[in-house]
Each structure stands twice: as structure tokens, then as C-alpha cells.
Write a protein that holds these residues in place. Structure first.
Motif, PDB file in Angstrom:
ATOM      1  N   TRP A  19       0.827  -1.202   0.000  1.00 44.01           N
ATOM      2  CA  TRP A  19       0.000   0.000   0.000  1.00 44.01           C
ATOM      3  C   TRP A  19       0.861   1.250   0.000  1.00 44.01           C
ATOM      4  O   TRP A  19       2.010   1.223   0.436  1.00 44.01           O
ATOM      5  N   VAL A  20       0.279   2.309  -0.531  1.00 44.67           N
ATOM      6  CA  VAL A  20       0.943   3.614  -0.567  1.00 44.67           C
ATOM      7  C   VAL A  20      -0.084   4.677  -0.205  1.00 44.67           C
ATOM      8  O   VAL A  20      -1.303   4.464  -0.309  1.00 44.67           O
ATOM      9  N   ARG A  43       9.404  -5.661  -3.442  1.00 47.97           N
ATOM     10  CA  ARG A  43       8.818  -6.700  -2.619  1.00 47.97           C
ATOM     11  C   ARG A  43       9.896  -7.553  -1.954  1.00 47.97           C
ATOM     12  O   ARG A  43      10.997  -7.721  -2.465  1.00 47.97           O
ATOM     13  N   ASP A  44       9.544  -8.068  -0.786  1.00 45.81           N
ATOM     14  CA  ASP A  44      10.465  -8.925  -0.044  1.00 45.81           C
ATOM     15  C   ASP A  44      10.417 -10.347  -0.591  1.00 45.81           C
ATOM     16  O   ASP A  44       9.356 -10.838  -0.982  1.00 45.81           O
ATOM     17  N   PHE A  45      11.558 -11.008  -0.600  1.00 47.33           N
ATOM     18  CA  PHE A  45      11.635 -12.411  -0.999  1.00 47.33           C
ATOM     19  C   PHE A  45      12.299 -13.180   0.139  1.00 47.33           C
ATOM     20  O   PHE A  45      13.506 -13.430   0.115  1.00 47.33           O
ATOM     21  N   PRO A  46      11.517 -13.511   1.168  1.00 51.65           N
ATOM     22  CA  PRO A  46      12.113 -14.205   2.314  1.00 51.65           C
ATOM     23  C   PRO A  46      12.618 -15.581   1.925  1.00 51.65           C
ATOM     24  O   PRO A  46      12.005 -16.293   1.129  1.00 51.65           O
ATOM     25  N   ALA A  99       3.415   5.015  -7.520  1.00 48.30           N
ATOM     26  CA  ALA A  99       4.063   4.699  -6.245  1.00 48.30           C
ATOM     27  C   ALA A  99       3.850   3.241  -5.858  1.00 48.30           C
ATOM     28  O   ALA A  99       4.766   2.579  -5.349  1.00 48.30           O
ATOM     29  N   LEU A 100       2.640   2.722  -6.116  1.00 47.86           N
ATOM     30  CA  LEU A 100       2.365   1.330  -5.784  1.00 47.86           C
ATOM     31  C   LEU A 100       3.194   0.391  -6.665  1.00 47.86           C
ATOM     32  O   LEU A 100       3.705  -0.630  -6.183  1.00 47.86           O
ATOM     33  N   ALA A 101       3.319   0.724  -7.938  1.00 47.41           N
ATOM     34  CA  ALA A 101       4.143  -0.095  -8.832  1.00 47.41           C
ATOM     35  C   ALA A 101       5.589  -0.122  -8.348  1.00 47.41           C
ATOM     36  O   ALA A 101       6.243  -1.167  -8.369  1.00 47.41           O
ATOM     37  N   ALA A 102       6.082   1.030  -7.891  1.00 42.05           N
ATOM     38  CA  ALA A 102       7.449   1.089  -7.373  1.00 42.05           C
ATOM     39  C   ALA A 102       7.571   0.285  -6.084  1.00 42.05           C
ATOM     40  O   ALA A 102       8.569  -0.416  -5.878  1.00 42.05           O
TER      41      ALA A 102
END
Length: 496
Positions: A128-129, A156-159, A148-151
Motif C-alpha cells: 500500500w501507498v 517486494r520482499d523475498f524471504p 508509487a504502488l508499482a514502485a
């Protein structure tokens, strides 16, 4: 200060597409709608003005919530954003906990609990932004939020998660829960779901071992107090009037063209909100349209539609849906669709990919406002596309009557070899240098005359030659040949 918030939950495509049967497909979309609805209600209860989806007076989305939603609020962004995110998380964990408790009652505690908890906590993604909002600059503010959401999603996290043991047979990503699956199939309420024909379990088959997320998807209707009722692929396929194998059906994916540009062009909050309400109304209309054509709607969220259809109604349904969607969007809006024709017994993931890829071709290669059909019944994939306003649906329907065993083209029946003979000539006909347009039309007319019964009126042959040649000139003669072959296949209800 006032802020525009844009939320998106996921993973969407991978979660919905992880489907071995229609029930998986349907319940995946229902679960995401439930989670998104929890977020929308939380924003509404915090005093936010919901931009989309359209909601009732209590903040409940009308017709369900898509995985993406937006609202405007004067509250401190981090606080209301965290509250909405927390509501989504709690909704997910509540569903997971009910499945966990049921599983514990059936088999008791064990190592599976650690795996279950780890997978549940790692699965849900929420992005969310919040951007500054001014009513007079509504369109610009929404465009800023979308960028902003696309950025944010690109970060994104890749745990790193270790998944040992057997893999989940549905997702292929998580490990299967280390439990006694035979005992699970015989537990209440699953013990009531056995197939008399296949002598196997309907909800969890004998060759399936599931991870926590896949098991939650399978148990979701029971958690909600519903029975799994979405029909199987062969049942939908048989609605074409053919009961014996091989059975085929169509997967339809459709959405509006240039939606980002359209939404960024909204001049006010109220205009955007009214647009959202029209899309919510379209969702209800879409369900009726698909049902009228003997199909099953998986979801209609915003401008996005996914449906499963019998062969004989597919094109008519797609045509009616795109007319309803463009009417709902208004102001010269267009929509594009992809259709995948597949064997009813094949896994859904490839058919879904084909339908989405066909839609991308309609948008990117044909140029939007178009339909592309991918016939992927065999390794020799046949693909064809055309603009909606080219008259393609009407042409194929007319050809279906001509090819049909009981139908006729005027007074003469049309031979099924027309499409294949046209395909042999397509390379030459597609060369604009060696053969001028009039010569191509004459050659097409010659072929048609060869493939109709004697005494067919010449004016009828001329009419069809004119209509077919327009498709050939606009989209290529190989494409036209494939449309003709498809029409013959549809006319015979899936018989080769």
C-alpha cells in the motif's frame, strides 16, 4: 492533510492459477475477495471515503471486492494504513485458524503445526501507498498513487524459506503438510465427498498432498458454512450438447483497455466513485450473462472477468460481455478478451495461462478492442484474433450454421474442408505483392463455390466472400483460415 491510499493484496495470479479443478479456481478468488473486503470495511469504519470498489452504507463491497482498492482519508497515513493492513491480516489468520483447529481435532498435534504456522505467516502479501490528495487534482493524484504502488511492488520482499519433504501437489512451492492424508479424507465433513464413478475423494484426491495454503483453499467453503458446489470441467463441457469424450470447454479472460489512463483522467472523486459503482453493477450483469450462456463465472472484479464456458456459447457470451463492460465504462471505452479452448480433463493452470496470453496478444499485437482465441487442444496450437467491430462473432456464428449438420448456408451446406483448403493457400494470399486484394477475393469466392452444395445462390456466395475477405485483409489469411476451422469445430460441438 488529505491522502489517497491505494492497497493491493496478493499473491493474486499464482494463488488463483494454482488450480487442479474448477473449485480451486473459484474458491481462490472468493478467498481473496473476502480478505480485501475486510480491508475495505476497516477503512470505511475509520471514516475514510472509499473510492473503489463501490460499498453499501456499512462499508461492505457491492458484489465482492477486487484485490486492489483505494480510499481517501484525513487520518495519519501510517496509522490508518496499518489498521487496514492489520484487518486484512486478521481476516487471513482467522480463516487459517479455523482450518488449523479442524485439522488438530482430526489428527491431533504434531510437527505439522510448525509447518502450517510458518507457511501461513509467510504467504500473504500486502502492498500500500499513501500520496497527498487534492480534489481539484484527482486524476493526477491517482496516477501518482498508481506509480508509487508499482514502485513499492518492485521492492517486494523475498524471504528465504526452507521447504523440505514432499512438495504440495497444488502449488508446487510449499512443502506438503506431514500428516496422514487418508485419515483426513475420512474425517467429517470431508467423509461425505466421495466420487462413485472414480472411487476417489472429491475434495482431496488420493494422489494429493497439500501445503497449508492449498489446504485452506480447499477447506474455505466449509469454514464459511458453504458446500463446494462449483461444477467440474466435464459438466460445463457437456452443456454444449455432447456427452461422450473427448470433451472441451473454453476459458475466457477479459478486461478493459487502458484502464490506468482512464482512471488517471477522472476529474473528481465523485466521478471516479460513480465509475466504480458502474463497474460493481457490471459484475452483477456479468454473472447473469455467463449464466444465460450456460457458463460459470469465476469472478468479475472491477473490469476483470474470468469465466468457464461450453464451446457452443463461448463467442456469443464473450461478445455480450464486452458490450456490457464497455457500456458500463462509457465514453468510448473498449475491452479485450482472450479465450483458451482446452480439453476438459487437462490441468487448469495451462488453460489459464493460455487465456491470459491470448488477451495480452489482443491488446499488444492486434491493438486492443479485440478478441483472440487460442485453440490449445493439442501440441499444434492454433491462434486467431480480430477486432470486435470487424463482425467476427457474427461471421463465425453464420459459419457455424453453415457447417452444422442441421444448419445450412442459404440452400447449400458448407463443406468442412473449406478452412483447411484456405489454410493451404494462406501463404500465397498473405503476400500483398504477388496477389492484389481483388484477386484474393476472387480466389476465396472460388473456394467457397467448391465447398457448397450445387444451386447455392450466387449472391449468397458473394456476401460471404465479401465478409470473409474483410477479415483476411485486416488480420491475415492464415488467421481467417483458422477462424473458419474453429467455426467448423464449434459447429460440431467439439467433434474433430
Amino acid at each position: 492533510m488529505t491522502y489517497l491510499h491505494l492497497f493491493q493484496i496478493g499473491p493474486v495470479q499464482s494463488f488463483i492459477a494454482a488450480a487442479r479443478r474448477t473449485q480451486d479456481l473459484y474458491e481462490g478468488s472468493q478467498m481473496l475477495s473476502t480478505l480485501a473486503s475486510a480491508g475495505v470495511r476497516a477503512a470505511h469504519d475509520a471514516g475514510a471515503a472509499i473510492l473503489f470498489p463501490a460499498v453499501d452504507s456499512d462499508g461492505n463491497p457491492l458484489g465482492g471486492a477486487p484485490h486492489r482498492f483505494a480510499f481517501v482519508s484525513d487520518a495519519e497515513p501510517r496509522q490508518i494504513g496499518a489498521n487496514v493492513e492489520d484487518a486484512i491480516q486478521k481476516s487471513w489468520l482467522a480463516v487459517a485458524q479455523e482450518v488449523h483447529d479442524w485439522l488438530w481435532n482430526v489428527i491431533g498435534g504434531g510437527d505439522w503445526e510448525t509447518v502450517f504456522t510458518r507457511q501461513v505467516e509467510a504467504w500473504l502479501e500486502i502492498y500500500w501507498v499513501a500520496v497527498d490528495y487534492t480534489e481539484a487534482l484527482h486524476g493526477n493524484c491517482y496516477a501518482n498513487a498508481a506509480r508509487a504502488l508499482a514502485a513499492r511492488k518492485s521492492l517486494r520482499d523475498f524471504p528465504q524459506v526452507e521447504e523440505d519433504g514432499d512438495k504440495c501437489t497444488l502449488t508446487g512451492a510449499q512443502s506438503a503438510l506431514p500428516i496422514n492424508w487418508d485419515a483426513l479424507r475420512k474425517a467429517d465433513p470431508l467423509d461425505n465427498y466421495w466420487s462413485s464413478e472414480e472411487n476417489d475423494h472429491i475434495i482431496i484426491r488420493s494422489n494429493e498432498k497439500l501445503g497449508s495454503v492449498a489446504l485452506i483453499k480447499r477447506m474455505f467453503p466449509f469454514v464459511q458454512g458453504r458446500k463446494p458446489q462449483f461444477p467440474a470441467t466435464d459438466e460445463i463441457a457437456k452443456r454444449s450438447g455432447r456427452a461422450e469424450p473427448p470433451l472441451y470447454l473454453a476459458v475466457l479472460h477479459m478486461d478493459g483497455d487502458r484502464m490506468g489512463l482512464r482512471l488517471s483522467g477522472m476529474t473528481s472523486f465523485k466521478q471516479h466513485q460513480a465509475f466504480s459503482r458502474k463497474l460493481s453493477e457490471f459484475a452483477a450483469i456479468a454473472k447473469k450473462i455467463v449464466a444465460h450462456h450456460a457458463g460459470e463465472l469465476v469472478y468479475a472484479g472491477g473490469d476483470d472477468v474470468l469465466a468457464l464456458l461450453p464451446l457452443n456459447t463461448t463467442l456469443a457470451c464473450a461478445d455480450e460481455l464486452q458490450k456490457a463492460l464497455t457500456a458500463a465504462m462509457g465514453d468510448g471505452a473498449t475491452a479485450s478478451a482472450g479465450i483458451a479452448i482446452t480439453a476438459a480433463g487437462l490441468p487448469f493452470d495451462s488453460a489459464l495461462d493460455d487465456a491470459r496470453e491470448a488477451e495480452e496478444i489482443a491488446k499488444d499485437e492486434i491493438g486492443r478492442n479485440a478478441l483472440v482465441v487460442r485453440d490449445s487442444r493439442s501440441t499444434a496450437i492454433r491462434e486467431m484474433g480480430a477486432y470486435w467491430d470487424s463482425g467476427i462473432v457474427e461471421m463465425v456464428e453464420a459459419l457455424q450454421l453453415a457447417f452444422g449438420t442441421g444448419g445450412s448456408w442459404g440452400k447449400g451446406r458448407l463443406s468442412g474442408k473449406l478452412g483447411y483448403d484456405l489454410l493451404e493457400l494462406a501463404y500465397a494470399l498473405d503476400n500483398p505483392v504477388t496477389i492484389p486484394p481483388e484477386a484474393r477475393k476472387k480466389e476465396l469466392k472460388r473456394l467457397i463455390k467448391r465447398h457448397v452444395e450445387p444451386k447455392t445462390p450466387i449472391d449468397q456466395i458473394d456476401n460471404y466472400a465479401n465478409g470473409l475477405s474483410q477479415i483476411g485483409e485486416a488480420h491475415g489469411w492464415e488467421t481467417l483460415a483458422n477462424w473458419v476451422i474453429l467455426a467448423r469445430f464449434l459447429a460440431h460441438g467439439g467433434r474433430i
